[in-house]
Design a protein around this motif. Structure first.
Motif, PDB file in Angstrom:
ATOM      1  N   SER A  41       2.430   5.350  -3.719  1.00  0.00           N
ATOM      2  CA  SER A  41       1.293   4.477  -3.412  1.00  0.00           C
ATOM      3  C   SER A  41       1.692   3.374  -2.450  1.00  0.00           C
ATOM      4  O   SER A  41       0.951   3.061  -1.511  1.00  0.00           O
ATOM      5  CB  SER A  41       0.735   3.858  -4.696  1.00  0.00           C
ATOM      6  OG  SER A  41       0.201   4.837  -5.526  1.00  0.00           O
ATOM      7  N   ILE A  42       2.856   2.788  -2.667  1.00  0.00           N
ATOM      8  CA  ILE A  42       3.344   1.722  -1.775  1.00  0.00           C
ATOM      9  C   ILE A  42       3.612   2.276  -0.384  1.00  0.00           C
ATOM     10  O   ILE A  42       3.188   1.697   0.625  1.00  0.00           O
ATOM     11  CB  ILE A  42       4.591   1.048  -2.373  1.00  0.00           C
ATOM     12  CG1 ILE A  42       4.197   0.254  -3.619  1.00  0.00           C
ATOM     13  CG2 ILE A  42       5.275   0.162  -1.340  1.00  0.00           C
ATOM     14  CD1 ILE A  42       5.366  -0.228  -4.458  1.00  0.00           C
ATOM     15  N   ILE A  43       4.285   3.435  -0.324  1.00  0.00           N
ATOM     16  CA  ILE A  43       4.565   4.057   0.980  1.00  0.00           C
ATOM     17  C   ILE A  43       3.260   4.409   1.679  1.00  0.00           C
ATOM     18  O   ILE A  43       3.087   4.142   2.871  1.00  0.00           O
ATOM     19  CB  ILE A  43       5.458   5.300   0.803  1.00  0.00           C
ATOM     20  CG1 ILE A  43       6.853   4.881   0.334  1.00  0.00           C
ATOM     21  CG2 ILE A  43       5.542   6.108   2.096  1.00  0.00           C
ATOM     22  CD1 ILE A  43       7.714   6.023  -0.166  1.00  0.00           C
ATOM     23  N   ASP A  44       2.330   4.991   0.939  1.00  0.00           N
ATOM     24  CA  ASP A  44       1.041   5.380   1.517  1.00  0.00           C
ATOM     25  C   ASP A  44       0.282   4.165   2.039  1.00  0.00           C
ATOM     26  O   ASP A  44      -0.351   4.230   3.095  1.00  0.00           O
ATOM     27  CB  ASP A  44       0.202   6.137   0.482  1.00  0.00           C
ATOM     28  CG  ASP A  44      -1.024   6.775   1.094  1.00  0.00           C
ATOM     29  OD1 ASP A  44      -0.863   7.513   2.091  1.00  0.00           O
ATOM     30  OD2 ASP A  44      -2.126   6.540   0.578  1.00  0.00           O
ATOM     31  N   TYR A  45       0.350   3.058   1.316  1.00  0.00           N
ATOM     32  CA  TYR A  45      -0.321   1.834   1.760  1.00  0.00           C
ATOM     33  C   TYR A  45       0.243   1.365   3.108  1.00  0.00           C
ATOM     34  O   TYR A  45      -0.516   0.994   4.008  1.00  0.00           O
ATOM     35  CB  TYR A  45      -0.179   0.726   0.723  1.00  0.00           C
ATOM     36  CG  TYR A  45      -0.823  -0.560   1.160  1.00  0.00           C
ATOM     37  CD1 TYR A  45      -2.195  -0.738   1.055  1.00  0.00           C
ATOM     38  CD2 TYR A  45      -0.057  -1.590   1.703  1.00  0.00           C
ATOM     39  CE1 TYR A  45      -2.797  -1.915   1.472  1.00  0.00           C
ATOM     40  CE2 TYR A  45      -0.649  -2.772   2.121  1.00  0.00           C
ATOM     41  CZ  TYR A  45      -2.007  -2.930   2.006  1.00  0.00           C
ATOM     42  OH  TYR A  45      -2.591  -4.085   2.424  1.00  0.00           O
ATOM     43  N   PHE A  46       1.574   1.414   3.247  1.00  0.00           N
ATOM     44  CA  PHE A  46       2.172   0.970   4.500  1.00  0.00           C
ATOM     45  C   PHE A  46       1.924   1.962   5.636  1.00  0.00           C
ATOM     46  O   PHE A  46       1.803   1.571   6.789  1.00  0.00           O
ATOM     47  CB  PHE A  46       3.664   0.708   4.326  1.00  0.00           C
ATOM     48  CG  PHE A  46       3.944  -0.571   3.590  1.00  0.00           C
ATOM     49  CD1 PHE A  46       3.599  -1.797   4.128  1.00  0.00           C
ATOM     50  CD2 PHE A  46       4.539  -0.550   2.340  1.00  0.00           C
ATOM     51  CE1 PHE A  46       3.838  -2.981   3.449  1.00  0.00           C
ATOM     52  CE2 PHE A  46       4.782  -1.728   1.647  1.00  0.00           C
ATOM     53  CZ  PHE A  46       4.427  -2.941   2.202  1.00  0.00           C
ATOM     54  N   VAL A  47       1.822   3.239   5.312  1.00  0.00           N
ATOM     55  CA  VAL A  47       1.567   4.255   6.336  1.00  0.00           C
ATOM     56  C   VAL A  47       0.130   4.180   6.832  1.00  0.00           C
ATOM     57  O   VAL A  47      -0.136   4.238   8.030  1.00  0.00           O
ATOM     58  CB  VAL A  47       1.885   5.678   5.790  1.00  0.00           C
ATOM     59  CG1 VAL A  47       1.356   6.754   6.717  1.00  0.00           C
ATOM     60  CG2 VAL A  47       3.383   5.833   5.582  1.00  0.00           C
ATOM     61  N   THR A  48      -0.826   4.029   5.904  1.00  0.00           N
ATOM     62  CA  THR A  48      -2.241   4.058   6.281  1.00  0.00           C
ATOM     63  C   THR A  48      -2.824   2.667   6.481  1.00  0.00           C
ATOM     64  O   THR A  48      -3.963   2.541   6.913  1.00  0.00           O
ATOM     65  CB  THR A  48      -3.086   4.781   5.216  1.00  0.00           C
ATOM     66  OG1 THR A  48      -3.031   4.034   3.994  1.00  0.00           O
ATOM     67  CG2 THR A  48      -2.624   6.196   5.014  1.00  0.00           C
ATOM     68  N   GLY A  49      -2.076   1.643   6.123  1.00  0.00           N
ATOM     69  CA  GLY A  49      -2.589   0.285   6.238  1.00  0.00           C
ATOM     70  C   GLY A  49      -3.695  -0.018   5.244  1.00  0.00           C
ATOM     71  O   GLY A  49      -4.518  -0.894   5.467  1.00  0.00           O
TER      72      GLY A  49
END
Length: 131
Positions: A41-49
């Motif tokens: 979730s954290i990685i996805d947040y940084f990838v997708t903004g």
């Protein structure tokens, strides 16, 4: 049973719905999956903004979720066996709200002492590594 042993045990028993699973095996596996979810979730947040766009990371997480569906059901099934109940009660997952309440109580319950109709108590199997 420590964290590593629990994760290893669940994956070694990938589709094994027979026998018993200790509380530690069940809850460490749940913790492992929560950590994976949180990291993704954290990685996805940084990838997708933070957008609602389906990202490659999210697709990987859904594939992981599909891969652990069977072992998650199996360890839950064996956990219920450990307290002397049929694993079929895992299907309470599909009963809105009330099903989860019963399952949480059963998953938290201590093992039946000694052997039950589902096999020997698994608590003694990992004691040698505690010293």
């Amino acid at each position: 049973m420590n964290f590593g042993q629990a994760i290893s045990s669940v994956f070694k028993n990938y589709a094994n719905f027979n026998g018993r699973a200790r509380r530690s095996e069940f809850w460490f596996f749940e913790l492992f999956n929560f950590i994976i979810y949180l990291a993704v979730s954290i990685i996805d947040y940084f990838v997708t903004g933070g957008s609602d766009t389906l990202s490659f990371v999210a697709i990987l997480y859904w594939l992981y979720s599909l891969a652990i569906l069977v072992p998650s059901l199996a360890v839950s099934w064996r956990r219920l066996h450990d307290i002397g109940m049929s694993g079929v009660y895992t299907l309470f997952l599909f009963v809105p709200l009330i099903g989860w309440i019963f399952l949480l109580a059963w998953w938290a319950k201590d093992s039946d002492p000694g052997e039950n109709k589902f096999g020997p108590n698994p608590k003694g199997q990992y004691r040698e590594s505690w010293h």
